[in-house]
Design an enzyme around this catalytic site. Structure first.
Site, PDB file in Angstrom:
ATOM      1  N   ASP A 190       0.704  -1.060   0.015  1.00 40.20           N
ATOM      2  CA  ASP A 190      -0.051   0.004  -0.084  1.00 40.20           C
ATOM      3  C   ASP A 190       0.641   1.256  -0.029  1.00 40.20           C
ATOM      4  OD1 ASP A 190      -1.884   1.869   0.221  1.00 40.20           O
ATOM      5  OD2 ASP A 190      -2.709   1.284   2.212  1.00 40.20           O
ATOM      6  N   ASP A 387      -1.216   5.998  -6.158  1.00 41.95           N
ATOM      7  CA  ASP A 387      -1.833   5.110  -5.207  1.00 41.95           C
ATOM      8  C   ASP A 387      -2.207   3.535  -5.407  1.00 41.95           C
ATOM      9  OD1 ASP A 387      -2.437   4.379  -2.476  1.00 41.95           O
ATOM     10  OD2 ASP A 387      -4.750   4.725  -2.969  1.00 41.95           O
TER      11      ASP A 387
END
Length: 507
Positions: A190, A387
């Site tokens: 992440d 992201d």
């Protein structure tokens, strides 16, 4: 921390400079004569959508042969290389609860929306300069078997870990050895988070994961951190219990992980790294199902790249519905055909990784937009982040509307379908085997352009032939390049030279 192997490869910057001079004619030609349309293989996309539900992915950890293949990949490179898997390749029984691809898409979009709201919320907290004391837990309950639970006066402290193919927006996993001797565990990667953590026993409340819960008692390298350490002070929220630093990471959908902040040994292929700061979570709740924890790739001091002291890292995300895998690499160089852009940092939020984007084009024509709509300003507002956990790219409303209108003009010959959730530009392609659609490209200044494959922005929302333009507007000043748009592209972050590189078809 153990030092990395000597003989680092050339830095990203050296490769970028070389690429500028060796590939200029090709790049210049591409920018002067951009492709105006791109082929969407409708049949292939629908076949994959149907297969993701009809097939039963692996529900057990990697077998011995696969473990050996990952270790061999490590030996063949001077950088650290980890295999990267989409959730569909791991599989959990929850994945089979969806009876059709439409319901799976609904679940993905719901989780994706929660993540985007939480990322924006965390940035708002930073920009409004809410101090750590304002975020301190108002009630820390220590119960039997280390049952930790915080109650916050302020929400949205950390971006949520979305739940992947089975529940949400398509997580990607790496296999990491934790402890000494190493326990092999699946970890979500992440780029929107910094704190690394893993579920630990004794487990007051743990969700289901593919591997056994990590037992600190089985590891000789497990070492709790005290409250006066710099790592403990680096947390957004921390608390002391009998001299031990307690952490909590709370996510925007109500998920959280709570436990002890410790150091542990990580084993990546054949490389051991000592004293990695990690959360040992005894109370964990939410839709992280499948993964043992999270590997934070953000820009903060506790993130995994920061602790490795890596000068660069890169990853390539395979199709979220596939059972194939790719790699995440630390301290490796990108190929010469890289498209580069500035890597920007927000002085108010060190986690997020911003890209210096200047515009968008549709069908070879730049949209009539001011570059200020993509710019990160001096106060930390605006900008666009890359992201790995957000699925659908979010653009400021004015940017999205311009993109949508241009794309609509370029697809007048395609039959329209009703909008679907956050998508308002959808098509009925049930009678088509393939279609030509306008090429959508990201622009990064100095004539640099990244054209996207059609399947990265025209995605099926059901298995019957309904496709939608996979962009969405946001009311936030923060824009996000999501993982659907990144699929099939190696995305590299040269942390030392502040450069992001994109290399298509390098998974």
């Amino acid at each position: 921390m153990t030092q990395m192997a000597k003989g680092r490869p050339l830095s990203f910057w050296a490769v970028f400079v070389l690429a500028t001079f060796t590939t200029l004619p090709l790049n210049l030609c591409r920018n002067l004569h951009p492709s105006t349309t791109t082929l969407l293989d409708v049949t292939s996309s629908l076949r994959q959508a149907r297969n993701v539900l009809s097939s039963k992915p692996r529900t057990t950890p990697l077998n011995h042969q696969q473990e050996e293949e990952e270790e061999e990949a490590q030996h063949t490179s001077s950088s650290i290389v980890l295999q990267l898997h989409p959730r569909a390749s791991i599989g959990m029984p929850q994945h089979w609860h969806h009876t059709d691809y439409r319901s799976l898409t609904l679940a993905r979009l719901a989780r994706d929306t929660a993540r985007v709201k939480s990322l924006a919320s965390r940035l708002d907290l930073a920009l409004n300069r809410i101090s750590k004391s304002d975020l301190k837990p108002v009630d820390l309950k220590i119960e039997q078997q280390q049952q930790y639970r915080y109650e916050y006066g302020v929400q949205g402290i950390q971006g949520p870990v979305v739940s992947g193919t089975s529940q949400g927006s398509g997580e990607y996993f790496s296999r990491v050895g934790i402890g000494d001797p190493p326990n092999q565990l699946y970890m979500v990667i992440d780029t929107g988070s910094d704190v690394n953590w893993v579920q630990c026993s004794p487990c007051a409340d743990c969700y289901r994961q593919a591997d056994p819960i990590f037992d600190p008692a089985s590891s000789s390298s497990f070492s709790p951190l005290t409250c006066d350490t710099s790592q403990c002070r680096s947390l957004d929220v921390s608390e002391c219990h009998n001299g031990t630093c307690l952490y909590e990471v709370s996510y925007g959908d109500g998920s959280y992980t709570v436990g002890d902040l410790v150091t542990e040994t990580f084993t990546l292929g054949s490389t051991k790294i000592d004293n990695v700061v990690i959360g040992c979570g005894h109370n964990n709740e939410g839709l992280f199902i499948g993964a043992a924890g999270l590997l934070g790739l953000g820009g903060g001091s506790l993130s995994f790249p920061s602790q490795l002291k890596a000068t660069s890292f890169s990853y390539c995300l395979v199709d979220r519905d596939s059972d194939s895998s790719s790699t995440i690499e630390f301290d490796s160089s990108l190929p010469p055909d890289v498209v580069t852009a500035p890597l920007l940092r927000n002085p108010q939020m060190d986690t997020f990784l911003y890209v210096g984007m200047t515009g968008l084009s549709v069908g070879g024509d730049l949209l009539p937009l001011s570059e200020s709509l993509f710019r990160l300003d001096g106060s930390g507002n605006g900008g666009i982040i890359v992201d790995s956990g957000t699925a659908i790219t979010r653009l400021q409303t004015d940017v999205y509307n311009s993109l949508r209108d241009a794309f609509s003009k370029g697809t007048r010959g395609l039959p329209r379908a009703r909008g679907f959730e956050l998508f308002d530009m959808c098509y009925d392609l049930s009678t088509k085997s393939s279609v030509e659609v306008p090429t959508v490209s990201f622009h990064f200044g100095e004539g640099k352009e990244l054209p996207l494959p059609a399947k990265n922005y025209m995605i099926p929302i059901d298995s019957n032939g309904t496709f939608c333009l996979a962009f969405a507007p946001t009311s936030s000043a923060l824009s996000i390049i999501g993982n659907v748009q990144q699929q099939g592209t190696r995305v590299g972050f040269d942390l030392a030279s502040s450069v992001i590189g994109f290399v298509p078809n390098k998974c």
